[in-house]
Write an enzyme that holds these catalytic residues in place. Structure first.
Site, PDB file in Angstrom:
ATOM      1  N   GLU A 119      -6.201  -3.937   8.057  1.00  0.00           N
ATOM      2  CA  GLU A 119      -6.996  -4.324   6.821  1.00  0.00           C
ATOM      3  C   GLU A 119      -7.831  -5.545   7.062  1.00  0.00           C
ATOM      4  O   GLU A 119      -8.368  -6.208   5.995  1.00  0.00           O
ATOM      5  CB  GLU A 119      -6.001  -4.600   5.736  1.00  0.00           C
ATOM      6  CG  GLU A 119      -5.086  -3.337   4.951  1.00  0.00           C
ATOM      7  CD  GLU A 119      -5.924  -2.319   4.199  1.00  0.00           C
ATOM      8  OE1 GLU A 119      -7.248  -2.311   4.341  1.00  0.00           O
ATOM      9  OE2 GLU A 119      -5.321  -1.463   3.857  1.00  0.00           O
ATOM     10  N   HIS A 142      -2.571  -9.354   1.030  1.00  0.00           N
ATOM     11  CA  HIS A 142      -2.204  -7.870   0.538  1.00  0.00           C
ATOM     12  C   HIS A 142      -0.626  -7.628   0.512  1.00  0.00           C
ATOM     13  O   HIS A 142      -0.169  -7.584   1.477  1.00  0.00           O
ATOM     14  CB  HIS A 142      -3.190  -6.870   1.231  1.00  0.00           C
ATOM     15  CG  HIS A 142      -2.877  -5.469   1.177  1.00  0.00           C
ATOM     16  ND1 HIS A 142      -2.722  -4.859   0.012  1.00  0.00           N
ATOM     17  CD2 HIS A 142      -2.464  -4.744   1.924  1.00  0.00           C
ATOM     18  CE1 HIS A 142      -2.365  -3.727   0.120  1.00  0.00           C
ATOM     19  NE2 HIS A 142      -2.065  -3.464   1.316  1.00  0.00           N
ATOM     20  N   HIS A 144       2.501  -4.751  -1.562  1.00  0.00           N
ATOM     21  CA  HIS A 144       2.682  -3.650  -2.207  1.00  0.00           C
ATOM     22  C   HIS A 144       3.913  -3.588  -3.380  1.00  0.00           C
ATOM     23  O   HIS A 144       5.043  -3.112  -3.181  1.00  0.00           O
ATOM     24  CB  HIS A 144       3.334  -2.494  -1.171  1.00  0.00           C
ATOM     25  CG  HIS A 144       2.450  -1.927  -0.060  1.00  0.00           C
ATOM     26  ND1 HIS A 144       2.679  -1.449   1.162  1.00  0.00           N
ATOM     27  CD2 HIS A 144       1.081  -2.262  -0.017  1.00  0.00           C
ATOM     28  CE1 HIS A 144       1.668  -1.348   1.836  1.00  0.00           C
ATOM     29  NE2 HIS A 144       0.596  -1.720   1.371  1.00  0.00           N
ATOM     30  N   HIS A 214      -1.756   1.838  -4.262  1.00  0.00           N
ATOM     31  CA  HIS A 214      -1.505   1.283  -2.873  1.00  0.00           C
ATOM     32  C   HIS A 214      -0.871  -0.049  -2.986  1.00  0.00           C
ATOM     33  O   HIS A 214       0.210  -0.147  -2.494  1.00  0.00           O
ATOM     34  CB  HIS A 214      -2.821   1.354  -2.289  1.00  0.00           C
ATOM     35  CG  HIS A 214      -2.587   0.718  -0.731  1.00  0.00           C
ATOM     36  ND1 HIS A 214      -3.698   0.727   0.127  1.00  0.00           N
ATOM     37  CD2 HIS A 214      -2.040  -0.146  -0.241  1.00  0.00           C
ATOM     38  CE1 HIS A 214      -3.386   0.090   1.254  1.00  0.00           C
ATOM     39  NE2 HIS A 214      -2.432  -0.344   1.103  1.00  0.00           N
TER      40      HIS A 214
END
Ligand code: 13P
Ligand code: ZN
Length: 269
Positions: A119, A142, A144, A214
């Site tokens: 990413e 980032h 989840h 996501h």
């Protein structure tokens, strides 16, 4: 082999903090296998000796040209590396990269040639923007989170600011600590330039951005604050889901209560 962290207490402390947050992501259950990534702009901690350090990888294209990143340095989680491993061994599961003069490629300089997260285009696009707007923000995460990702499977929550208002109304602290709410990026292929560009667009308005089906991204001055915002939103999501699982739709704070809180805490409307 000598680590870049040796005799550099500020940099070592920064990497310690990243490792601590990586551990939280794993403990939260938000970081299955290699799920999630962290990058931190460490340019302010770089000395002349580091600037002279030769690359230990080939020059690799980022996939985008990011003019504000020329000569910047980042700690990046490695692609396919696990947060739970990074928590214990940050320099084996991540690396320090330098952005080349073309502003379109990077090279790894320390400690090991661990390839940065897939990413990277999204992360570096965010950092480029954060420099351009003078925010002073250095960290991007980032991850989840189960509850927040589950909520993005409901199209009603994907409309602008619907989820922000719902989550704010679950507990007063959420608006206090995440005053801009969260932006939404409709589903895009993980690691794609399209995902990076769409995230950047949302960052102009929000510090936290949901990636439909996501995960979530957040940016802040430091990695702990970036984590705290996601944690706060996730707490609200859990209150909502707990009420639903008890069989009722939670009332949420009233508009009056939200207004009173917004004024009392001096928050944006
Ligand atoms: P990386 O292992 O490449 O960081 O990817 C994890 C992830 O969450 C992709 O969206
Ligand atoms: Zn992901």
């Amino acid at each position: 082999m000598k680590s870049i962290l040796e005799n550099r207490p500020a940099l070592a402390k920064q990497v310690d903090e990243i490792a601590e947050v990586a551990g939280y992501l794993w403990q939260k259950g938000w970081a299955e296998r290699n799920g999630g990534n962290i990058t931190v702009n460490i340019t302010g901690m770089i000395d002349d000796e580091i600037r002279q350090m030769p690359a230990i990888s080939k020059k690799t294209p980022i996939g985008k040209t990011l003019p504000n990143l020329k000569g910047c340095y980042f700690y990046c989680k490695g692609t396919n590396k696990r947060m739970r491993d990074l928590a214990r061994r940050p320099m084996e599961n991540g690396s320090v990269i330098r952005i080349c003069d073309d502003c379109a490629s990077y090279e790894i300089i320390a400690d090991q040639a661990v390839k940065p997260t897939s990413e990277l285009p999204a992360h570096l696009s965010m950092h480029d923007y954060l420099i351009s707007n003078g925010s002073g923000y250095k960290a991007a995460i980032h991850t989840h989170p189960i509850d927040l990702v589950a909520m993005t499977h409901n199209p009603a929550f994907l409309k602008k600011d619907v989820l922000s208002h719902l989550l704010w109304s679950m507990i007063p602290e959420t608006k206090a600590f995440c005053p801009k709410g969260l932006g939404i990026v409709p589903y895009k292929l993980p690691s794609s330039i399209e995902l990076a560009d769409a995230t950047l667009e949302q960052l102009k308005e929000y510090d936290v951005v949901m990636w439909e089906k996501h995960g979530v991204c957040s940016v802040s001055e430091n990695v702990m604050e970036a984590f705290d915002m996601i944690d706060t939103l996730s707490k609200s999501a859990q209150i909502y889901l707990t009420a639903k699982s008890m069989g009722f739709e939670p009332d949420g704070m009233t508009d009056e209560q939200m207004k009173e809180m917004t004024v009392a805490f001096n928050l944006p409307k």
